[in-house]
Design a protein around this motif. Structure first.
Motif, PDB file in Angstrom:
ATOM      1  N   LYS A   1       0.814  -1.217   0.000  1.00 17.45           N
ATOM      2  CA  LYS A   1       0.000   0.000   0.000  1.00 17.45           C
ATOM      3  C   LYS A   1       0.849   1.269   0.000  1.00 17.45           C
ATOM      4  N   SER A   2       1.869   1.315   0.854  1.00 15.96           N
ATOM      5  CA  SER A   2       2.686   2.531   0.959  1.00 15.96           C
ATOM      6  C   SER A   2       3.457   2.802  -0.318  1.00 15.96           C
ATOM      7  N   THR A   3       4.092   1.781  -0.845  1.00  9.43           N
ATOM      8  CA  THR A   3       4.891   1.934  -2.067  1.00  9.43           C
ATOM      9  C   THR A   3       4.011   2.369  -3.231  1.00  9.43           C
TER      10      THR A   3
ATOM     11  N   ASP B   1       0.282   6.036  10.237  1.00  7.23           N
ATOM     12  CA  ASP B   1       0.710   7.152  11.085  1.00  7.23           C
ATOM     13  C   ASP B   1      -0.436   7.699  11.938  1.00  7.23           C
ATOM     14  N   PHE B   2      -1.668   7.360  11.599  1.00  7.18           N
ATOM     15  CA  PHE B   2      -2.833   7.852  12.324  1.00  7.18           C
ATOM     16  C   PHE B   2      -3.250   6.914  13.463  1.00  7.18           C
ATOM     17  N   HIS B   3      -2.624   5.725  13.524  1.00  9.20           N
ATOM     18  CA  HIS B   3      -2.924   4.786  14.611  1.00  9.20           C
ATOM     19  C   HIS B   3      -2.418   5.338  15.930  1.00  9.20           C
TER      20      HIS B   3
ATOM     21  N   ASN C   1      -2.838   0.986  19.568  1.00 12.93           N
ATOM     22  CA  ASN C   1      -3.105   0.090  18.447  1.00 12.93           C
ATOM     23  C   ASN C   1      -1.815  -0.547  17.942  1.00 12.93           C
ATOM     24  N   LYS C   2      -0.779   0.287  17.796  1.00 13.49           N
ATOM     25  CA  LYS C   2       0.501  -0.245  17.308  1.00 13.49           C
ATOM     26  C   LYS C   2       1.058  -1.266  18.287  1.00 13.49           C
ATOM     27  N   ALA C   3       0.963  -0.977  19.579  1.00 17.64           N
ATOM     28  CA  ALA C   3       1.472  -1.906  20.594  1.00 17.64           C
ATOM     29  C   ALA C   3       0.707  -3.228  20.543  1.00 17.64           C
ATOM     30  N   LYS C   4      -0.584  -3.142  20.359  1.00 14.82           N
ATOM     31  CA  LYS C   4      -1.414  -4.346  20.285  1.00 14.82           C
ATOM     32  C   LYS C   4      -0.985  -5.217  19.105  1.00 14.82           C
TER      33      LYS C   4
ATOM     34  N   PRO D   1     -11.938   4.890  16.015  1.00 17.53           N
ATOM     35  CA  PRO D   1     -11.319   6.222  16.143  1.00 17.53           C
ATOM     36  C   PRO D   1     -10.249   6.478  15.080  1.00 17.53           C
ATOM     37  N   TRP D   2      -9.512   5.444  14.718  1.00 16.39           N
ATOM     38  CA  TRP D   2      -8.474   5.551  13.688  1.00 16.39           C
ATOM     39  C   TRP D   2      -9.108   5.910  12.346  1.00 16.39           C
ATOM     40  N   LEU D   3     -10.166   5.214  11.980  1.00 16.46           N
ATOM     41  CA  LEU D   3     -10.837   5.487  10.709  1.00 16.46           C
ATOM     42  C   LEU D   3     -11.447   6.881  10.695  1.00 16.46           C
TER      43      LEU D   3
END
Length: 168
Positions: A18-20, A38-40, A44-47, A61-63
């Motif tokens: 997706k990023s590329t 970057d919006f997480h 969320n990232k830790a999970k 909330p992220w969406l």
């Protein structure tokens, strides 16, 4: 190209590129790019780093944040490219609140996706690929978008998407 802002969500499971692909499309079209990860929030990232899949309560909330970012750009008349897994139709419904939105669903062979995930540094472990594939709902006929095979080079995908959005 139209006079109003357009928004593109490059979607798919982790490892689909997706990023590329998103950066290549944004560069080709001259649109503003945002990395959805970057919006997480840190939780969320830790999970995900622990190998725990996100649940809807983690994602809402992220969406909403992503849709808000897009809506802000839409008000300015700025077209955007955002990366977001957007695995379910209800998630895509939230993202569409940001303005006229087109989805590019990156799809690929599970073995290729796993190989890519294992070959990169990212907070999302390869162990969550099955969870993402189980959650994934392909684009419906009522959702504006297109599907692209990630076996193709990112530049080829970017060219196909740009041609679809701006055929001039």
């Amino acid at each position: 190209m139209s006079e109003h802002a357009q928004h593109l969500v490059v979607m798919g499971v982790s490892g689909s590129g997706k990023s590329t692909v998103g950066k290549a499309i944004a560069e080709r079209l001259g649109w503003e790019f945002a990395e959805g990860d970057d919006f997480h929030p840190p939780e969320n990232k830790a999970k995900m780093e622990r190998g725990d899949p996100l649940v809807d309560e983690d994602r809402w909330p992220w969406l909403e944040k992503l849709a808000g970012w897009t809506a802000g750009r839409d008000e300015e008349g700025t077209s955007t490219v955002v990366t977001c897994s957007a695995l379910r139709a209800v998630y895509r419904d939230i993202l569409r609140r940001g303005g006229e939105t087109f989805f590019v669903h990156l799809v690929g062979d599970k073995d290729l996706l796993m190989e890519r995930m294992q070959g990169r540094e990212h907070f999302m472990p390869a162990s969550l690929l099955d969870s993402q594939l189980d959650t994934l709902e392909p684009l419906g006929p009522d959702e504006p978008g297109m599907t692209q095979d990630v076996a193709n080079p990112p530049e080829r995908i970017a060219t196909a998407v740009a041609g679809r959005l701006d055929p001039a």
